[in-house]
Design a protein around this motif. Structure first.
Motif, PDB file in Angstrom:
ATOM      1  N   PHE A  97       7.882  39.117 -22.436  1.00  0.00           N
ATOM      2  CA  PHE A  97       7.975  39.059 -23.892  1.00  0.00           C
ATOM      3  C   PHE A  97       6.774  39.748 -24.542  1.00  0.00           C
ATOM      4  O   PHE A  97       6.915  40.572 -25.450  1.00  0.00           O
ATOM      5  CB  PHE A  97       8.076  37.594 -24.330  1.00  0.00           C
ATOM      6  N   VAL A 132      14.639  42.761 -24.927  1.00  0.00           N
ATOM      7  CA  VAL A 132      13.813  42.183 -25.995  1.00  0.00           C
ATOM      8  C   VAL A 132      13.353  43.284 -26.956  1.00  0.00           C
ATOM      9  O   VAL A 132      13.371  43.110 -28.180  1.00  0.00           O
ATOM     10  CB  VAL A 132      12.592  41.428 -25.409  1.00  0.00           C
ATOM     11  N   LEU A 219      -1.739  37.049 -22.412  1.00  0.00           N
ATOM     12  CA  LEU A 219      -1.370  35.661 -22.125  1.00  0.00           C
ATOM     13  C   LEU A 219      -1.156  34.873 -23.422  1.00  0.00           C
ATOM     14  O   LEU A 219      -0.215  34.086 -23.536  1.00  0.00           O
ATOM     15  CB  LEU A 219      -2.462  35.005 -21.268  1.00  0.00           C
ATOM     16  N   ALA A 220      -1.998  35.115 -24.421  1.00  0.00           N
ATOM     17  CA  ALA A 220      -1.906  34.362 -25.681  1.00  0.00           C
ATOM     18  C   ALA A 220      -0.562  34.587 -26.369  1.00  0.00           C
ATOM     19  O   ALA A 220      -0.037  33.689 -27.020  1.00  0.00           O
ATOM     20  CB  ALA A 220      -3.040  34.769 -26.620  1.00  0.00           C
ATOM     21  N   GLY A 221       0.004  35.761 -26.204  1.00  0.00           N
ATOM     22  CA  GLY A 221       1.263  36.070 -26.876  1.00  0.00           C
ATOM     23  C   GLY A 221       2.478  35.883 -25.992  1.00  0.00           C
ATOM     24  O   GLY A 221       3.562  36.362 -26.328  1.00  0.00           O
ATOM     25  N   SER A 222       2.288  35.211 -24.861  1.00  0.00           N
ATOM     26  CA  SER A 222       3.373  35.078 -23.884  1.00  0.00           C
ATOM     27  C   SER A 222       4.156  33.778 -24.047  1.00  0.00           C
ATOM     28  O   SER A 222       3.663  32.815 -24.632  1.00  0.00           O
ATOM     29  CB  SER A 222       2.804  35.117 -22.456  1.00  0.00           C
ATOM     30  N   ASP A 223       5.363  33.762 -23.488  1.00  0.00           N
ATOM     31  CA  ASP A 223       6.188  32.555 -23.432  1.00  0.00           C
ATOM     32  C   ASP A 223       5.801  31.692 -22.241  1.00  0.00           C
ATOM     33  O   ASP A 223       5.887  30.477 -22.285  1.00  0.00           O
ATOM     34  CB  ASP A 223       7.664  32.933 -23.201  1.00  0.00           C
ATOM     35  N   ILE A 224       5.466  32.365 -21.153  1.00  0.00           N
ATOM     36  CA  ILE A 224       5.249  31.631 -19.907  1.00  0.00           C
ATOM     37  C   ILE A 224       3.918  32.012 -19.270  1.00  0.00           C
ATOM     38  O   ILE A 224       3.358  33.080 -19.544  1.00  0.00           O
ATOM     39  CB  ILE A 224       6.389  31.861 -18.887  1.00  0.00           C
ATOM     40  N   LYS A 225       3.441  31.109 -18.426  1.00  0.00           N
ATOM     41  CA  LYS A 225       2.150  31.295 -17.781  1.00  0.00           C
ATOM     42  C   LYS A 225       2.329  31.060 -16.282  1.00  0.00           C
ATOM     43  O   LYS A 225       3.009  30.121 -15.873  1.00  0.00           O
ATOM     44  CB  LYS A 225       1.189  30.254 -18.362  1.00  0.00           C
ATOM     45  N   LEU A 226       1.705  31.930 -15.507  1.00  0.00           N
ATOM     46  CA  LEU A 226       1.755  31.787 -14.052  1.00  0.00           C
ATOM     47  C   LEU A 226       0.749  30.721 -13.622  1.00  0.00           C
ATOM     48  O   LEU A 226      -0.432  30.804 -13.952  1.00  0.00           O
ATOM     49  CB  LEU A 226       1.394  33.131 -13.418  1.00  0.00           C
ATOM     50  N   GLU A 227       1.207  29.701 -12.902  1.00  0.00           N
ATOM     51  CA  GLU A 227       0.301  28.640 -12.446  1.00  0.00           C
ATOM     52  C   GLU A 227      -0.236  28.923 -11.044  1.00  0.00           C
ATOM     53  O   GLU A 227      -1.358  28.571 -10.718  1.00  0.00           O
ATOM     54  CB  GLU A 227       1.020  27.293 -12.444  1.00  0.00           C
ATOM     55  N   GLY A 228       0.589  29.527 -10.225  1.00  0.00           N
ATOM     56  CA  GLY A 228       0.157  29.808  -8.859  1.00  0.00           C
ATOM     57  C   GLY A 228       1.283  30.469  -8.089  1.00  0.00           C
ATOM     58  O   GLY A 228       2.430  30.454  -8.539  1.00  0.00           O
TER      59      GLY A 228
END
Lengths: 263, 326
Positions: A97, A132, A219-228
């Motif tokens: 996104f 998108v 990252l601030a403008g993202s929908d999702i974040k990678l945790e690991g």
């Protein structure tokens, strides 16, 4: 016809033995070769085929660090007229996104009839950036395209569905198509070809050039974040056949005889 | 009420498997979060499908319109903008399929809903969801979380990732919802379906399939595997990259966008085992995989594995079979 193609440089992991790095969030990329994302190589080829047939220009965009110039130069060597790189430390950690937002803002300022992207990227595999972008630009889209035919101010596109079925749709221009592999045969680029475009300037644009705020991107403008990341569980896994080639061959024959009825 | 909406996917009068898989997963999620499962069904005269879904969900949200006879991203988007704005479901589940990949990303962007695509794991976590996706062509799994605080989320779900489990019947209801579509022109128009041309050999009828992938490297190397196939009375098949490069015709392709096969023995040579390929061959009686990468996902579905350079091992296997068959 003026065409914009969005591409990505990715590590080639298809045949590589990959491992997870110390952060636990990335793969160890040190030994990997990088190249143009496979889907994008078909997208750029399709754009150049259209240009050769109908005239116009092909401009290539990529979001990435300075390394991405290598892939942009490959596109120039294939026949693109111009290349533009979108680069900013603020873009780091962005998902599909956030990536689409940056590409969209960069494209807004340019005239175009058609935008092509790959259907997905080999690395993240989001499969969403192109669709998108079309929404944000307010233009129609067709995804997973494996054949196109340009008509007057519209395009007839074949979409690849499941099980060998295709869906034929018609779409008004300007439009965005996400391109599926196999639509054409991407041309080979020689070292000489790359050398010829080695000096061509590739401009880089950042957040401030693009009417974007740092909080909209990365990252601030993202929908999702990678945790690991982790290796997929293998389940039971295969029984490994080991030994000398002769012994392996004998075992394969035994299985074929036993399970496949080979006499 | 916490509502989970599954978008039913159907084509040519048939509900697709991913629909039942999502209903199964959606119901599990709804139950564990104290919510309810609704299934959105769009189409022309699809009451029979609504009846089939009804006992599996709390309700079927049925939107019928002649203009919904064939899937179109633009009509689907219009219907879902209205439906999701009105109902505000906690989670909307859409297949990560040719259909879902085509409209979920634009719908999410339009409604500003956080979207995670191609999920193979969805678990409730602190009012939101912990997700699992695959990256690098299925060689690596990634744990992913939603960054924005909802309260609505959207996921696309990989076909085959969740089993369609039989559960006790629910007293579901069919709720007909008026279609918001008008005769206003569309920028994208459906024309027709087209079947892929039939190949010379029907790979779905073969008892033994020798399948090759990217590892074969060049069309020049095809005779090597063709000889192996001939020596055991098998038929040559392949994964997508081989067709993309025009080394073998589309009719030989095994996988999501090709054929689904169930031979007695399937030998996968130089095929890494991307899920799109595995979806088409996991039903084979016995699978033997030959790959030089010991971590190749194909070894996760094969019963027998050989870690080797195919150019070294295949000639030996071929010669051995010829010798033993004499």
């Amino acid at each position: 016809m003026n065409i914009i193609v969005c591409i990505k440089r990715v590590p080639d992991t298809a045949d590589a033995d990959i491992s997870i790095d110390k952060t636990g969030k990335e793969i160890d990329k040190s030994g990997l070769a990088f190249d143009l994302n496979e889907w994008d190589s078909y997208a750029i080829e399709e754009a150049i085929l259209l240009k050769e047939k109908m005239g116009g220009t092909v401009t290539v965009f990529s979001l990435g660090g300075e390394d991405s110039n290598e892939s942009l130069r490959k596109c120039l060597a294939m026949g693109a007229d111009d290349a533009l790189r979108l680069s900013d430390p603020a873009f780091a950690g962005g998902d599909g996104f956030a990536t689409a937002k940056v590409l969209t803002e960069a494209i807004r300022t340019k005239p175009y009839d058609l935008i092509l992207t790959g259907t997905q990227a080999e690395d993240d595999g989001y499969g969403q950036v192109g669709v998108v972008m079309a929404e944000m630009l307010g233009i129609p889209h067709v995804s997973i395209v494996n054949r196109i035919e340009v008509q007057d101010k519209k395009i007839k596109a074949h979409r690849e569905l499941e099980g060998g079925l295709e869906e034929v749709v018609e779409v008004d221009l300007p439009a965005l198509l996400t391109i599926q592999t196999g639509i054409n045969e991407p041309r080979y680029v020689s070292i000489m070809g790359i050398r010829k475009v080695a000096k061509k300037e590739i401009k880089a644009l950042g957040t401030s050039d693009l009417n974007l705020k740092p909080e909209d991107v990365g990252l601030a403008g993202s929908d999702i974040k990678l945790e690991g990341i982790f290796l997929p569980p293998v389940g039971e896994g295969a029984a490994m056949i080991e030994g000398k080639p002769e012994e392996i061959a004998q075992k394969v024959f035994d299985i074929l005889k036993d399970k496949g009825g080979v006499a | 009420m916490k509502e989970i909406i599954v978008v039913a996917e159907h084509r040519r009068g048939e509900l697709r498997d991913v629909t039942w898989e999502m209903i199964s997963k959606g119901r599990e999620l709804a139950q564990s979060m104290g919510g309810e499962l609704s299934v959105a069904l769009l189409g022309k005269e699809v009451k029979n499908m609504a009846e089939a879904i009804k006992p599996k969900a709390n309700r079927v949200l049925l939107i019928e319109d002649n203009r919904l006879e064939f899937y179109n991203s633009e009509t689907y988007e219009k219907v879902f903008i209205q439906l999701l704005t009105e109902r505000k479901p906690l989670l909307t589940m859409i297949g990560h399929t040719a259909t879902g990949m085509d409209f979920a990303p634009s719908l999410a962007a339009r409604l500003k809903l956080p979207l995670a695509t191609d999920c193979i794991g969805i678990d409730p976590k602190d009012g939101t969801f912990a997700l699992t996706r695959q990256i690098y062509g299925g060689k690596i799994n990634a744990s992913v979380s939603f960054l924005k605080p909802g309260p609505q989320y959207m996921v696309t779900v990989r076909a085959g990732a969740f089993p369609a489990v039989e559960k006790e019947t629910l007293p579901g209801e069919i709720v007909s919802i008026p279609s918001p579509l008008t005769d206003e022109g569309l920028a994208r128009r459906f024309l027709e379906y087209m079947e892929a041309a039939a190949g010379e050999v029907d790979i779905t009828q073969a008892d033994i399939l020798i399948a090759i992938g990217r590892g074969i490297k060049d069309a020049e190397n095809l005779p090597l595997v063709k000889e192996l196939a001939d020596s055991v009375g098998g038929v040559l098949a392949c994964s997508r990259p081989v067709v993309d490069k025009k080394w073998l015709p589309k009719g030989c392709q095994v996988g999501t966008s090709g054929k689904t096969v169930k031979p007695k023995v399937y030998i996968a040579i130089g095929i890494s085992g991307a899920f799109q390929h595995v979806a088409g061959m996991k039903g084979a009686g016995t699978i033997i995989a030959i790959n030089k990468d010991p971590k190749a996902p194909i070894f996760g579905v094969a019963q027998y594995g050989i870690v080797a350079d195919l150019f070294k091992i295949v000639p030996v296997i071929k010669d051995k079979i010829k010798e033993l068959k004499k």
